[in-house]
Design a protein around this motif. Sequence first.
Motif, PDB file in Angstrom:
ATOM      1  N   ASP A  86       0.829  -1.207   0.000  1.00 13.54           N
ATOM      2  CA  ASP A  86       0.000   0.000   0.000  1.00 13.54           C
ATOM      3  C   ASP A  86       0.861   1.255   0.000  1.00 13.54           C
ATOM      4  N   LEU A  87       2.041   1.158   0.621  1.00 12.35           N
ATOM      5  CA  LEU A  87       2.872   2.327   0.858  1.00 12.35           C
ATOM      6  C   LEU A  87       4.332   1.963   0.629  1.00 12.35           C
ATOM      7  N   VAL A  88       5.043   2.824  -0.084  1.00 13.24           N
ATOM      8  CA  VAL A  88       6.483   2.663  -0.240  1.00 13.24           C
ATOM      9  C   VAL A  88       7.144   3.724   0.625  1.00 13.24           C
ATOM     10  N   GLN A  89       7.878   3.258   1.633  1.00 11.52           N
ATOM     11  CA  GLN A  89       8.587   4.124   2.564  1.00 11.52           C
ATOM     12  C   GLN A  89      10.032   4.224   2.088  1.00 11.52           C
ATOM     13  N   VAL A  90      10.519   5.456   1.889  1.00 13.96           N
ATOM     14  CA  VAL A  90      11.829   5.659   1.280  1.00 13.96           C
ATOM     15  C   VAL A  90      12.851   6.163   2.285  1.00 13.96           C
ATOM     16  N   PRO A  99      14.144   7.370  -9.092  1.00 15.83           N
ATOM     17  CA  PRO A  99      14.100   5.986  -9.568  1.00 15.83           C
ATOM     18  C   PRO A  99      13.183   5.087  -8.732  1.00 15.83           C
ATOM     19  N   VAL A 100      13.078   5.358  -7.439  1.00 15.08           N
ATOM     20  CA  VAL A 100      12.163   4.575  -6.588  1.00 15.08           C
ATOM     21  C   VAL A 100      10.721   4.808  -7.043  1.00 15.08           C
ATOM     22  N   VAL A 101      10.366   6.061  -7.282  1.00 14.13           N
ATOM     23  CA  VAL A 101       9.014   6.378  -7.762  1.00 14.13           C
ATOM     24  C   VAL A 101       8.776   5.739  -9.123  1.00 14.13           C
ATOM     25  N   ASP A 102       9.749   5.819 -10.015  1.00 13.37           N
ATOM     26  CA  ASP A 102       9.602   5.193 -11.336  1.00 13.37           C
ATOM     27  C   ASP A 102       9.331   3.697 -11.207  1.00 13.37           C
ATOM     28  N   GLU A 103      10.094   3.026 -10.346  1.00 13.96           N
ATOM     29  CA  GLU A 103       9.897   1.588 -10.158  1.00 13.96           C
ATOM     30  C   GLU A 103       8.537   1.304  -9.524  1.00 13.96           C
ATOM     31  N   ALA A 104       8.135   2.114  -8.557  1.00 12.70           N
ATOM     32  CA  ALA A 104       6.827   1.927  -7.916  1.00 12.70           C
ATOM     33  C   ALA A 104       5.705   2.076  -8.928  1.00 12.70           C
ATOM     34  N   LEU A 105       5.824   3.052  -9.807  1.00 11.68           N
ATOM     35  CA  LEU A 105       4.778   3.268 -10.815  1.00 11.68           C
ATOM     36  C   LEU A 105       4.747   2.167 -11.865  1.00 11.68           C
ATOM     37  N   SER A 106       5.847   1.437 -12.025  1.00 17.69           N
ATOM     38  CA  SER A 106       5.893   0.360 -13.020  1.00 17.69           C
ATOM     39  C   SER A 106       5.343  -0.965 -12.502  1.00 17.69           C
ATOM     40  N   LEU A 107       5.050  -1.041 -11.208  1.00 16.79           N
ATOM     41  CA  LEU A 107       4.533  -2.287 -10.636  1.00 16.79           C
ATOM     42  C   LEU A 107       3.152  -2.607 -11.187  1.00 16.79           C
ATOM     43  N   ALA A 108       2.825  -3.887 -11.268  1.00 16.46           N
ATOM     44  CA  ALA A 108       1.502  -4.303 -11.741  1.00 16.46           C
ATOM     45  C   ALA A 108       0.413  -3.677 -10.875  1.00 16.46           C
ATOM     46  N   TRP A 115       6.090   7.563   0.685  1.00 17.26           N
ATOM     47  CA  TRP A 115       6.380   8.255   1.942  1.00 17.26           C
ATOM     48  C   TRP A 115       7.894   8.399   2.061  1.00 17.26           C
ATOM     49  N   MET A 116       8.375   9.639   2.032  1.00 18.12           N
ATOM     50  CA  MET A 116       9.800   9.923   2.162  1.00 18.12           C
ATOM     51  C   MET A 116      10.108  10.264   3.614  1.00 18.12           C
ATOM     52  N   GLN A 117      11.127   9.615   4.130  1.00 13.06           N
ATOM     53  CA  GLN A 117      11.530   9.743   5.533  1.00 13.06           C
ATOM     54  C   GLN A 117      11.970  11.153   5.899  1.00 13.06           C
ATOM     55  N   LEU A 118      12.193  11.363   7.171  1.00 16.97           N
ATOM     56  CA  LEU A 118      12.716  12.637   7.664  1.00 16.97           C
ATOM     57  C   LEU A 118      13.971  13.032   6.888  1.00 16.97           C
ATOM     58  N   GLY A 119      14.018  14.265   6.440  1.00 20.24           N
ATOM     59  CA  GLY A 119      15.163  14.765   5.691  1.00 20.24           C
ATOM     60  C   GLY A 119      15.143  14.432   4.217  1.00 20.24           C
ATOM     61  N   VAL A 136       1.452  11.485  -1.440  1.00 23.71           N
ATOM     62  CA  VAL A 136       2.869  11.637  -1.123  1.00 23.71           C
ATOM     63  C   VAL A 136       3.017  12.324   0.227  1.00 23.71           C
ATOM     64  N   VAL A 137       3.995  11.844   0.989  1.00 23.24           N
ATOM     65  CA  VAL A 137       4.411  12.502   2.228  1.00 23.24           C
ATOM     66  C   VAL A 137       5.927  12.623   2.138  1.00 23.24           C
ATOM     67  N   MET A 138       6.439  13.816   2.454  1.00 30.97           N
ATOM     68  CA  MET A 138       7.880  14.039   2.459  1.00 30.97           C
ATOM     69  C   MET A 138       8.307  14.543   3.837  1.00 30.97           C
ATOM     70  N   ASN A 139       9.542  14.177   4.199  1.00 30.19           N
ATOM     71  CA  ASN A 139      10.167  14.703   5.402  1.00 30.19           C
ATOM     72  C   ASN A 139       9.371  14.378   6.674  1.00 30.19           C
ATOM     73  N   ARG A 140       8.841  13.182   6.734  1.00 32.94           N
ATOM     74  CA  ARG A 140       8.092  12.710   7.902  1.00 32.94           C
ATOM     75  C   ARG A 140       8.448  11.246   8.149  1.00 32.94           C
ATOM     76  N   CYS A 141       8.223  10.800   9.361  1.00 31.01           N
ATOM     77  CA  CYS A 141       8.458   9.406   9.737  1.00 31.01           C
ATOM     78  C   CYS A 141       7.136   8.782  10.166  1.00 31.01           C
ATOM     79  N   PRO A 142       6.721   7.662   9.537  1.00 30.22           N
ATOM     80  CA  PRO A 142       5.468   7.026   9.950  1.00 30.22           C
ATOM     81  C   PRO A 142       5.468   6.624  11.423  1.00 30.22           C
ATOM     82  N   LYS A 143       6.617   6.198  11.930  1.00 33.85           N
ATOM     83  CA  LYS A 143       6.722   5.816  13.346  1.00 33.85           C
ATOM     84  C   LYS A 143       6.399   7.012  14.239  1.00 33.85           C
TER      85      LYS A 143
END
Length: 170
Positions: A86-90, A99-108, A115-119, A136-143
């Motif tokens: 459901d979520l790709v945490q980077v 490239p991570v987003v490109d690969e995520a968008l290419s998935l079936a 979700w991009m981690q802190l910083g 999209v979430v940037m500069n945040r930590c799900p934890k």
Amino acid sequence: MNAAHADFDHSADFYTDAYIRDILRECRVFGMVGASTNWNRPSYFAMKYMIQKGYRVIPINPRAAGEELIGETVVASLSDLPVPVDLVQVFRRPDQVGPVVDEALSLAVPPKVIWMQLGVINHEAATKAEAAGLRVVMNRCPKIEYARLSGELGWNGFNTRVVTAKKRAI
């Protein structure tokens, strides 16, 4: 700002609590890009915490592929995930998010959220993901966000008036 996503503003690095809460409620399976097998790395702590909260977190790290990490087998890439996430945490440098987003968008079955981690902030990658319909979430930590929204940060003395920066009179 897109009217469908009126509860965040990347330029101000602002997300409403409702936006974050909805993501954490809806997304139960994470793919963690940049997961570390080193117990004292932030990704390890984040993975362990989210698993304890009932999420499935599948670690992604090409150098550790095939190893077991907190009950999950590490895979080399998003393309190697055993199930849709459901979520790709980077947990990668900002210049490596594209490239991570490109690969995520290419998935079936693409994820619902990047979700991009802190910083980690990459506006170009965020715009690309949003244009494809992902949140999209940037500069945040799900934890941290989970703990904050569930009131668990109070267990650590935050916002309880127990911890203070004021000097104590002796």
